[in-house]
Design an enzyme around this catalytic site. Structure first.
Site, PDB file in Angstrom:
ATOM      1  N   ARG A 540       0.824  -1.215   0.000  1.00  0.00           N
ATOM      2  CA  ARG A 540       0.000   0.000   0.000  1.00  0.00           C
ATOM      3  C   ARG A 540       0.848   1.251   0.000  1.00  0.00           C
ATOM      4  NH1 ARG A 540      -5.072  -1.138   2.890  1.00  0.00           N
ATOM      5  NH2 ARG A 540      -4.778  -3.207   3.727  1.00  0.00           N
ATOM      6  N   SER A 603       8.481  -4.932   5.983  1.00  0.00           N
ATOM      7  CA  SER A 603       8.253  -6.044   6.909  1.00  0.00           C
ATOM      8  C   SER A 603       9.243  -7.193   6.716  1.00  0.00           C
ATOM      9  CB  SER A 603       6.822  -6.555   6.742  1.00  0.00           C
ATOM     10  OG  SER A 603       5.933  -5.471   6.836  1.00  0.00           O
ATOM     11  N   ASP A 657       6.703  -4.065  10.342  1.00  0.00           N
ATOM     12  CA  ASP A 657       5.235  -4.047  10.491  1.00  0.00           C
ATOM     13  C   ASP A 657       4.790  -4.275  11.939  1.00  0.00           C
ATOM     14  OD1 ASP A 657       6.100  -6.676  10.340  1.00  0.00           O
ATOM     15  OD2 ASP A 657       4.518  -7.362   8.972  1.00  0.00           O
TER      16      ASP A 657
HETATM   17  C1  BG6 Z   1      -1.101  -5.249   7.819  1.00  0.00           C
HETATM   18  C2  BG6 Z   1       0.096  -4.377   7.751  1.00  0.00           C
HETATM   19  O1  BG6 Z   1      -2.132  -4.649   8.469  1.00  0.00           O
HETATM   20  O2  BG6 Z   1      -0.731  -6.468   8.417  1.00  0.00           O
HETATM   21  C3  BG6 Z   1       1.147  -5.085   6.899  1.00  0.00           C
HETATM   22  O3  BG6 Z   1      -0.198  -3.092   7.337  1.00  0.00           O
HETATM   23  C4  BG6 Z   1       1.494  -6.338   7.580  1.00  0.00           C
HETATM   24  O4  BG6 Z   1       2.246  -4.311   6.682  1.00  0.00           O
HETATM   25  C5  BG6 Z   1       0.262  -7.132   7.685  1.00  0.00           C
HETATM   26  O5  BG6 Z   1       2.567  -7.006   6.995  1.00  0.00           O
HETATM   27  C6  BG6 Z   1       0.477  -8.488   8.204  1.00  0.00           C
HETATM   28  O6  BG6 Z   1      -0.515  -9.236   7.707  1.00  0.00           O
HETATM   29  P1  BG6 Z   1      -0.518 -10.066   6.346  1.00  0.00           P
HETATM   30  O7  BG6 Z   1      -1.443 -11.181   6.692  1.00  0.00           O
HETATM   31  O8  BG6 Z   1      -1.032  -9.177   5.304  1.00  0.00           O
HETATM   32  O9  BG6 Z   1       0.874 -10.543   6.134  1.00  0.00           O
HETATM   33  C1  GLC Z   2       8.596 -11.976   8.499  1.00  0.00           C
HETATM   34  C2  GLC Z   2       9.539 -10.834   8.510  1.00  0.00           C
HETATM   35  C3  GLC Z   2       9.245  -9.909   9.665  1.00  0.00           C
HETATM   36  C4  GLC Z   2       7.815  -9.515   9.633  1.00  0.00           C
HETATM   37  C5  GLC Z   2       6.930 -10.733   9.613  1.00  0.00           C
HETATM   38  C6  GLC Z   2       5.470 -10.388   9.571  1.00  0.00           C
HETATM   39  O1  GLC Z   2       8.833 -12.736   9.623  1.00  0.00           O
HETATM   40  O2  GLC Z   2      10.861 -11.303   8.596  1.00  0.00           O
HETATM   41  O3  GLC Z   2      10.045  -8.786   9.592  1.00  0.00           O
HETATM   42  O4  GLC Z   2       7.513  -8.735  10.724  1.00  0.00           O
HETATM   43  O5  GLC Z   2       7.258 -11.533   8.527  1.00  0.00           O
HETATM   44  O6  GLC Z   2       5.124  -9.735   8.421  1.00  0.00           O
END
Ligand code: BG6
Ligand code: GLC
Ligand code: BG6
Ligand code: GLC
Length: 917
Positions: A540, A603, A657
């Site tokens: 996003r 992340s 994240d």
């Molecule tokens: C979201 C965050 O709400 O949650 C993302 O904004 C994050 O950055 C995510 O990685 C984690 O959830 P998923 O299931 O989309 O990996």
């Molecule tokens: C992976 C990444 C970590 C992140 C997680 C959740 O483990 O290495 O940085 O926080 O995924 O998205």
């Protein structure tokens, strides 16, 4: 010569007169084809009523599901015990079904009496007696040392929810033991057998009605057999019904045998027009008045009695025996069905009649004998007619189900009336053929009773049980004991300390990365910020507007796709793509050229020396772009912006994240000092005391640590709980050997674990008919959202099947059950493991602060946590169990990490400006 003719004439006249007399007297018992067709139609309606969920409760014909789904296919084999209770004789048997192909069944049996005091005593007396007989049989046959599966033929109406269960609805025929109705007879028998622990070791696998046993016995020899009929002490029929028509059992696939319990036809008054005064009188004197009214017009237990009542009435009316009656004729039960059969014998019939009547203390004339014989004929003919009408209704139903012009089928037959009455079978066959001219029916007498069939059912159950054991063995690998979970918690705790200490940090698998985020937003943050959010399900770009003092923000965002070839292409391509997306977003928002501060949620594990520097240690999850690892992602983003040369951005912060999530939640709840992601990946961050962070100078205050706990176990410390499936998933991943804990706990991998298990179960022949489809070989088909749907409690099995079908997996209902169980086991373990990790951190925080109790809030995000129907609950339960001194609240981050990243940016910007000033 003349005399002979005269005699013959005289005799013919005599016979004609007697027959006319009886015909007139029993006019009501002679049923025309028109009436029979009418009864047939009524029975068809009754069957429908019993099958429909809404009408079943008031239906008199109960149409009981039997959980017998298929006729024998010849692959059944093994040695079984069988009990056969409820017909005219009680038997215990040993049945040996031979190896595949040969279709060879050997039986050894022994009859045991069923004294009235037993069958009309109480429940424990009855079942203890049965168990005693079984023990005796096993002893005589030298079977004491064997553990054998047992099938029970129990010829009464039973409600079944599974094959090895039968709740007696009501006694019929001669049985009336107290305390059995509405209880599970399998359970009662099991209890009684318990008392013979030393000499009996059996496993009751199936309860079948005698009709079902008969059908299966006959189907073993004739695969067309799909109906079973008993005309014996009682009468009843079963047949194979389409699952889609059986409301009371879930699933639409295939067929299931339905025990009609047609004996109760008419109990609601549906047959009053054809019942006679004799039927009513007989009913009143029976053990179950008002019940089994159809049966009482047909079956062996009642046929002789009907004849007696008729003869008595005729005698009273002066139509027989010169008006004389004997005391025997007045006595209930003195005429039995075997007498009726013997009186109707073709040649000896008349002589037999005389003998029987004489034995009853009567003095019959020639005319009396002829008349009595005809009474028998009318009664037994009516019986055959009624059976034929009901059977014709079943055959018509089969034909309609199969949508066939002509039905070719076989009916398995048994019961003393059918077997010993000389004319009965022929009459029945003839009427059935007349009533359903479009059916080619073969009637097959079950030579070996119901038991052979019951053994077949048991054999199938036995095979299923063995399969079940295999499935359970696999699922057990995913069940963690409390002790194992505590072990995980302890190891995680140790890894935290390892990662925090300067000496051990370089080799730590849980990296404990300092984030240079020192505190929570205080509500004074304000301004307009851009945010990027990369690494979860969605990428996003966001615009976040904050107003000071309000603790409320406005956000605008746009989701962009990152194609696989970019995720796994070159670093330059990836960052150019990101910048392209930013440009599109600015365009879209009408902000072209605006120079805004930007926070970058990235992340992945980054080593930070500062809030605006993040060196990517290594890619995780589905990313693998080249030339990024070891580089500062902020620099890479800056360079990409320069390359594009369209706008400039002030990149102020790079945050994980988990950190973004903690901040998002912390903005509203300052007690939120932990951030948890259970999504594509799995990770956690928390606020640590500076004095514990050896890699960063300074002892004052706190800093957020991104644990990167996904790497827990990369030093093999949790190999004891990793299964072969986890290893397979790891080997097939982009980063083999890495992120082992993440691969057991996060959305990106759970589906893959499920898929590996399904492949293995299929290989073992336990699923999908042993066929591994191309789809099942395809990586990534079980996305988190599908797992979540499959496990939803609100979903009927049928819907599970349709999800699997959407995924390209052609499953039966049984398959769907297993798939759902597999998903459940895998996601449960994930939630528990995640809970153990979380328990480790809250306990650490509690102890570090020297607190008796810790109250703390965890900010959570991620598709697994949000979508899965059970994950969050199990996670919370686990934390509660493993960290009982901590009061852990969970706060779902509604706005994603982007908001938190913007808040961090705002704080950093303020500090930056303060420094500049
Ligand atoms: C979201 C965050 O709400 O949650 C993302 O904004 C994050 O950055 C995510 O990685 C984690 O959830 P998923 O299931 O989309 O990996
Ligand atoms: C992976 C990444 C970590 C992140 C997680 C959740 O483990 O290495 O940085 O926080 O995924 O998205
Ligand atoms: C037998 C079965 O062959 O037929 C019995 O094995 C069944 O279990 C019986 O009840 C029905 O006949 P009857 O005449 O003995 O009631
Ligand atoms: C009675 C029983 C039924 C059985 C039949 C024949 O009708 O209720 O279950 O099949 O007798 O034995």
């Amino acid at each position: 010569m003349f005399a002979v003719h005269l005699m013959a004439f005289y005799f013919a006249k005599l016979k004609e007169d007697q027959i006319k007399k009886v015909d007139r007297f029993l006019y009501h018992m002679r049923l025309s084809d028109e009436i029979l067709l009418d009864i047939m139609a009524r029975f068809q309606a009754e069957m429908q009523k019993g099958l429909d969920k809404d009408t079943n409760p008031t239906a008199s014909v109960k149409m009981l599901p039997t959980f017998v789904r298929a006729i024998p296919d010849g692959s059944e084999h093994g040695e079984f015990l069988s009990l056969d209770l409820g017909g005219s004789k009680f038997r215990v048997l040993k049945v040996q079904v031979s190896e595949e192909g040969k279709r060879n069944v050997q039986m050894e049996s022994q009859f045991y009496p069923t004294p009235n005091e037993i069958i009309r005593g109480n429940s424990s007396e009855l079942f203890e007696y049965v168990a005693d007989c079984l023990a005796d049989f096993m002893k005589t046959k030298g079977l004491e040392s064997k553990k054998l599966p047992l099938g029970l033929t129990f010829s009464f109406p039973c409600l079944q929810n599974k094959l090895e269960e039968g709740v007696l609805l009501s006694w019929t025929k001669k049985f009336k033991a107290r305390g059995v109705q509405h209880t599970d007879v399998v359970n009662s028998l099991k209890k009684a057998i318990q008392k013979h622990k030393q000499d009996i070791d059996v496993d009751i696998l199936a309860l079948v009605n005698d009709t079902v046993g008969t059908m299966m016995t006959c189907a073993y020899d004739d695969p067309y057999c799909e109906v079973g009929v008993i005309i014996g002490t009682g009468t009843n029929a079963c047949y194979m019904e389409d699952m889609s028509n059986i409301d009371l059992v879930e699933g639409d696939e295939g067929r299931m045998c339905i025990n009609t319990e047609w004996g109760a036809f008419g109990d609601d008054g549906a047959l009053e027009d054809i019942r006679t005064e004799f039927d009513r009188e007989l009913d009143l004197g029976s053990l179950n008045p008002g019940k089994q009214l159809f049966e009482k017009m047909i079956s062996g237990l009642y046929m002789g009695e009907l004849v007696r009542l008729i003869l008595l009435k005729m005698a009273k009316a002066g139509l027989l025996f010169g008006g004389k009656k004997s005391s025997a004729l007045h006595t209930k039960g003195k005429i039995e069905t075997r007498h009726v059969a013997s009186m109707e014998k073709y040649k000896e019939g008349l002589a037999n009649t005389r003998e029987i009547l004489t034995d009853l203390g009567l003095e019959p004339s020639e005319a009396d004998c002829i008349a009595v014989q005809h009474v028998c004929t009318i009664v037994s003919f009516r019986s055959a007619n009624l059976c034929a009408a009901a059977l014709a209704a079943i055959l018509t139903r089969l034909q309609e189900n199969k949508k066939l012009e002509r039905l070719r089928t076989t009916v398995g037959m048994d019961g003393t009336v059918y077997k010993i009455h000389p004319q009965y079978p022929k009459r029945l066959h003839k009427v059935v053929r007349r009533l359903v001219p479009n059916c080619d029916v073969r009637f097959l007498l079950s030579e070996s009773g119901s038991t052979k069939g019951a053994a077949m059912v048991t054999a199938v159950a036995c095979r299923l049980q063995a399969q079940r054991k295999q499935i359970d063995r696999v699922l057990a690998l995913f069940q963690l004991t409390q002790e194992q979970l505590v072990g995980i918690q302890d190891k995680m705790r140790a890894e935290f300390e390892y990662g925090l200490k300067r000496d051990t940090h370089p080799l730590a698998t849980v990296k404990m990365l300092p984030t240079y985020v020192y505190g929570m937003p205080d509500g004074t943050e304000k301004g307009k910020f851009l945010a990027l959010d990369l690494g979860g399900t969605n990428f996003r770009v966001l615009l976040v507007k904050m107003r000071s003092g309000r603790r409320s923000v406005r956000m605008y965002n746009k989701i962009f796709a990152i194609p696989l070839e970019i995720m796994q292409g070159t670093g330059e391509e990836l960052f150019d793509h990101i910048v392209q997306c930013i440009a599109d977003f600015l365009d879209y928002m009408g902000l072209k050229g605006a120079q805004l501060p930007l926070g970058f949620t990235f992340s992945f594990p980054c080593r930070q020396k500062n809030i605006d520097k993040g060196i990517l240690i290594e890619w995780t999850k589905g990313f693998k772009a080249t030339d990024c690892e070891g580089e500062d992602v902020v620099d890479m983003l800056r360079e990409a912006i320069k390359r594009r040369n369209e706008f400039d951005l002030d990149i102020v912060a790079v945050v994980n994240d988990t950190v973004g999530t903690m901040m998002t939640c912390g903005y509203e709840n300052p007690n939120c000092e932990i951030g948890l992601i259970a999504g594509t990946g799995s990770n956690m961050c928390y606020m640590e005391d500076m004095k514990n962070i050896e890699m960063v100078d300074g002892d004052e205050g706190k800093m957020c640590i991104n644990t990167e706990w996904g790497g827990f176990g990369d030093n093999s410390c949790i190999d004891d709980i990793r299964t072969q499936y986890d290893k397979e998933v790891d080997e097939g991943s982009l980063n083999a050997g890495k992120q082992r804990y993440e691969k057991m706990t996060s959305g990106m991998y759970l589906g893959e674990i499920v898929r590996q298990i399904l492949i293995d179960l299929t290989k073992q022949g336990l699923l999908f008919r042993g066929q591994i489809s191309e789809r099942l070989r395809t990586r990534g088909i079980f996305e988190t959202k599908f797992l979540s749907q499959i496990e939803s409690d609100r979903l009927a099995l049928l819907q599970v099947r349709s999800i699997l079908q959407q995924l390209g997996l052609d499953s039966t209902c049984e398959d769907s059950i297993v798939v759902k169980e597999v998903c459940g086991a895998v996601s449960r373990r994930a939630a528990q493991l995640c809970g153990a990790g979380l328990a480790a951190i809250v306990e650490k925080r509690r102890e570090d602060q020297g607190l008796e109790h810790l109250k703390i809030t965890v900010g959570v995000d991620g598709t697994l946590y949000k979508l899965h129907p059970h994950f969050s609950r199990i996670l919370k339960e686990t934390v509660k169990e493993l960290a009982p001194q901590c009061d852990v609240a969970f706060m779902l981050s509604e706005d994603g990490s982007g908001k938190g990243a913007a808040l961090i940016t705002a704080v950093a910007k303020r500090l930056q400006q303060a420094q500049e000033n």
